[in-house]
Design a protein around this motif. Structure first.
Motif, PDB file in Angstrom:
ATOM      1  N   TYR A 123      -6.671   1.410  -4.425  1.00 12.52           N
ATOM      2  CA  TYR A 123      -6.508   2.312  -5.579  1.00 12.52           C
ATOM      3  C   TYR A 123      -7.488   1.972  -6.709  1.00 12.52           C
ATOM      4  CZ  TYR A 123      -2.721   4.933  -3.583  1.00 12.52           C
ATOM      5  OH  TYR A 123      -2.006   5.786  -2.784  1.00 12.52           O
ATOM      6  N   GLN A 155       2.801  -4.301  -9.639  1.00  9.04           N
ATOM      7  CA  GLN A 155       3.660  -3.139  -9.435  1.00  9.04           C
ATOM      8  C   GLN A 155       4.051  -2.989  -7.962  1.00  9.04           C
ATOM      9  OE1 GLN A 155       2.089   0.460 -11.208  1.00  9.04           O
ATOM     10  NE2 GLN A 155       4.064   0.492 -12.212  1.00  9.04           N
ATOM     11  N   SER A 156       3.084  -3.217  -7.089  1.00 13.13           N
ATOM     12  CA  SER A 156       3.351  -3.111  -5.666  1.00 13.13           C
ATOM     13  C   SER A 156       4.396  -4.132  -5.227  1.00 13.13           C
ATOM     14  CB  SER A 156       2.050  -3.339  -4.903  1.00 13.13           C
ATOM     15  OG  SER A 156       2.250  -3.200  -3.545  1.00 13.13           O
ATOM     16  N   MET A 195       0.850  -1.211   0.000  1.00 14.22           N
ATOM     17  CA  MET A 195       0.000   0.000   0.000  1.00 14.22           C
ATOM     18  C   MET A 195       0.878   1.250   0.000  1.00 14.22           C
ATOM     19  SD  MET A 195      -3.224   1.210   0.545  1.00 14.22           S
ATOM     20  CE  MET A 195      -3.829   2.851   0.839  1.00 14.22           C
ATOM     21  N   GLU A 209       4.004   1.638  -0.823  1.00 17.46           N
ATOM     22  CA  GLU A 209       4.810   1.809  -2.048  1.00 17.46           C
ATOM     23  C   GLU A 209       3.949   2.435  -3.159  1.00 17.46           C
ATOM     24  OE1 GLU A 209       4.405  -1.188  -0.567  1.00 17.46           O
ATOM     25  OE2 GLU A 209       6.291  -1.171   0.556  1.00 17.46           O
ATOM     26  N   LEU A 210       2.725   1.943  -3.279  1.00 17.33           N
ATOM     27  CA  LEU A 210       1.833   2.476  -4.318  1.00 17.33           C
ATOM     28  C   LEU A 210       1.503   3.944  -4.041  1.00 17.33           C
ATOM     29  CD1 LEU A 210      -0.733  -0.421  -4.943  1.00 17.33           C
ATOM     30  CD2 LEU A 210       1.005   0.402  -6.518  1.00 17.33           C
ATOM     31  N   TYR A 254       2.194   6.918  -6.569  1.00 10.93           N
ATOM     32  CA  TYR A 254       1.087   7.626  -7.219  1.00 10.93           C
ATOM     33  C   TYR A 254       0.667   8.926  -6.520  1.00 10.93           C
ATOM     34  CZ  TYR A 254       0.590   3.575 -10.225  1.00 10.93           C
ATOM     35  OH  TYR A 254       0.831   2.589 -11.148  1.00 10.93           O
ATOM     36  N   GLY A 272      -3.407  -2.609  -1.163  1.00  8.73           N
ATOM     37  CA  GLY A 272      -3.092  -1.356  -1.860  1.00  8.73           C
ATOM     38  C   GLY A 272      -3.749  -1.307  -3.234  1.00  8.73           C
ATOM     39  N   HIS A 326      -2.554  -5.334 -12.291  1.00  9.46           N
ATOM     40  CA  HIS A 326      -1.362  -4.565 -12.655  1.00  9.46           C
ATOM     41  C   HIS A 326      -0.800  -3.876 -11.416  1.00  9.46           C
ATOM     42  CE1 HIS A 326       1.308  -2.064 -15.030  1.00  9.46           C
ATOM     43  NE2 HIS A 326       0.866  -1.009 -14.339  1.00  9.46           N
ATOM     44  N   LEU A 327      -1.684  -3.346 -10.575  1.00 10.04           N
ATOM     45  CA  LEU A 327      -1.236  -2.655  -9.360  1.00 10.04           C
ATOM     46  C   LEU A 327      -0.635  -3.641  -8.354  1.00 10.04           C
ATOM     47  CD1 LEU A 327      -4.090  -0.012  -8.834  1.00 10.04           C
ATOM     48  CD2 LEU A 327      -1.741   0.418  -9.548  1.00 10.04           C
TER      49      LEU A 327
END
Lengths: 350, 122
Positions: B30, B77-78, A1, A3-4, A8, B26, B73-74
């Motif tokens: 998002y 990426q995380s 969480m 890191e995102l 962003y 996360g 995708h998130l």
């Protein structure tokens, strides 16, 4: 969480205000109403009768519904304006004073009573040719309207049954039309009601000082006594309210009771209220109903026609067809009674 | 199937359960930022243009598939941001999960079209 969020965060910061603005548009309600095309519903999905069960119907009879949004959000209002089919305007009259929940209650009360009237008219008509069919009717008076100044506004619900009131000289007044004659000496009187749960309650209603009225609207409705009615019928739950399906419900119920198939294999739809004498009444949002019927490819569409006045539903329907480039010939049929609709269907060559 | 399980076990070797849960959480948060307004928007569009309901349901299925892609995708990426040096190729695993969820979305969409909507529109 985390890191995102780190990655962003710059984008989130930029989009935060537009995001909040968009959410505001999505939740903020405005005092307008929108009428938009809806759909058609086959009446046999709402009402089924245990009779003529071997009969096959080649066509269908459907009522038409439109979407009526009271107090839409700003976003709904905005997107509605993109289509010529939709109609939006400022809320006025009762619609402006009633909440959306109250309007729903009125709408479903209208639907309930309309289905009863449709059953009565259809059974009575079918009984003319088949004495086996029996219908028993009784009357009830329901609360159909409330003024903002009504005493105990929140206690008295739309659809509660009026039982009686204690008038001048302690007279028990059961006929609601006599209330005015027995409420002269005082400003406050005891009214007795029955709610949806079957509980009886009383409230002392006081006349408004300015209006000199109690602020309650009572309507008498004709209802079916199921115990003394043959053949038995079953009503399914419906998500669509309003009385405008009355005529088509009457036609469909009649079709279930008689041996012949009055649809003649056609997709029959229409709109119009029905009263106990079989008269067809005006409805609202005729333009959206015509469009709904047109996009659903109906073969016949019955429209109430009672005069040549500019606000007559049939005249409005023709105007709507002209406005949207729809050919109205042979499928939009004006009717003023249930018998008119029946005669038209009977006159069609198979 | 065995390759799928093998990939899972490899990921669990490289990441702790807490890290995986954090990545999924996360990605979910998002993706929700996009999904919540989208659901409200679609609900309101459908209410105003009900007569085009079939098209909207098809559009919703397509957008849910895209949102599902964003979600996965998130997650990817995380995980990458947590351990930039991680070696396992998780693309096949992500793709498999995505396809399974996409199939569920399509089934739910078709159920809406052919079962629930006809029941509700009465």
């Amino acid at each position: 969480m985390k890191e995102l969020t780190d990655k962003y965060w710059p984008i989130v910061k930029i989009l935060f205000i537009p995001y909040l603005f968009m959410m505001f548009l999505l939740v903020y309600q405005i005092d307008y109403f929108i009428n938009a095309p809806g759909g058609i519903t086959e009446v046999e999905k709402i009402i089924s009768i245990e009779y003529n069960e071997d009969k096959t119907e080649e066509g269908s009879i459907s009522s038409t519904f439109v979407v009526s949004l009271s107090r839409p959000t700003f976003f709904q209002f905005l997107i509605s304006s993109f289509s010529d089919y939709n109609y939006a305007n400022i809320l006025t009259g009762n619609s402006a004073t009633y909440t959306n929940d109250e309007q729903n209650k009125i709408s479903f009360l209208d639907k309930y009573t309309s289905v009863n009237e449709a059953i009565i008219v259809a059974y009575q008509k079918a009984a003319e040719i088949n004495p086996e069919i029996v219908i028993d009717v009784y009357q009830k008076v329901f609360v159909r309207g409330k003024a903002p100044y009504l005493s105990f506004y929140d206690d008295i619900e739309f659809g509660d049954e009026f039982l009686y009131m204690m008038g001048d000289g302690d007279v028990k007044v059961e006929d609601f039309q006599e209330i005015g004659n027995y409420t002269i000496d005082s400003d406050s009187y005891d009214f007795f009601f029955k709610n949806n749960e079957g509980e009886t309650y009383s409230r002392t209603l006081t006349k408004d000082e300015e209006e000199k009225k109690f602020g309650i609207v009572l309507y008498q409705y004709n209802l079916v006594n199921k115990e003394n009615t043959y053949p038995t019928y079953h009503e399914n739950n419906s998500n669509i309210g309003g009385p405008s399906g009355g005529l088509l419900q009457t036609l469909a119920i009649y079709n279930m009771l008689v041996e012949e198939d009055i649809t003649k294999g056609l997709k029959v739809a229409g709109t119009g209220t029905i009263d106990i004498f079989g008269n067809v009444g005006y409805i609202g949002a005729i333009e959206q109903k015509i469009i709904t019927a047109y996009v659903n490819d109906v073969d016949i569409f019955f429209v109430p026609h009672k005069s040549d006045a500019s606000n007559d539903d049939y005249i409005l329907a023709l105007k709507a067809c002209e406005k949207h480039g729809i050919d109205s010939t042979d499928w939009i049929v004006p009717v003023s009674t249930f018998q008119d609709a029946l005669d038209y269907l009977e006159g069609i060559d198979e | 199937m065995s390759k799928y399980i093998e990939l899972y076990s490899k990921i669990f070797e490289e990441f702790s359960v807490k890290e995986i849960i954090s990545a999924i959480f996360g990605a979910f948060v998002y993706t929700s930022f996009i999904t919540v307004p989208f659901i409200i928007i679609m609900g309101q569009v459908i209410s105003v243009y009900l007569y085009l309901l079939t098209y909207w349901v098809v559009l919703i299925i397509i957008v849910m598939i895209l949102l599902n892609y964003v979600f996965h995708h998130l997650i990817k990426q995380s995980l990458k941001l947590k351990h930039p040096e991680f070696k396992t190729d998780i693309n096949p695993l992500i793709l498999t999960n995505q396809i399974i969820i996409d199939i569920i979305f399509v089934i739910i969409g078709l159920l809406f079209l052919f079962v629930w909507i006809p029941i509700l529109m009465v």
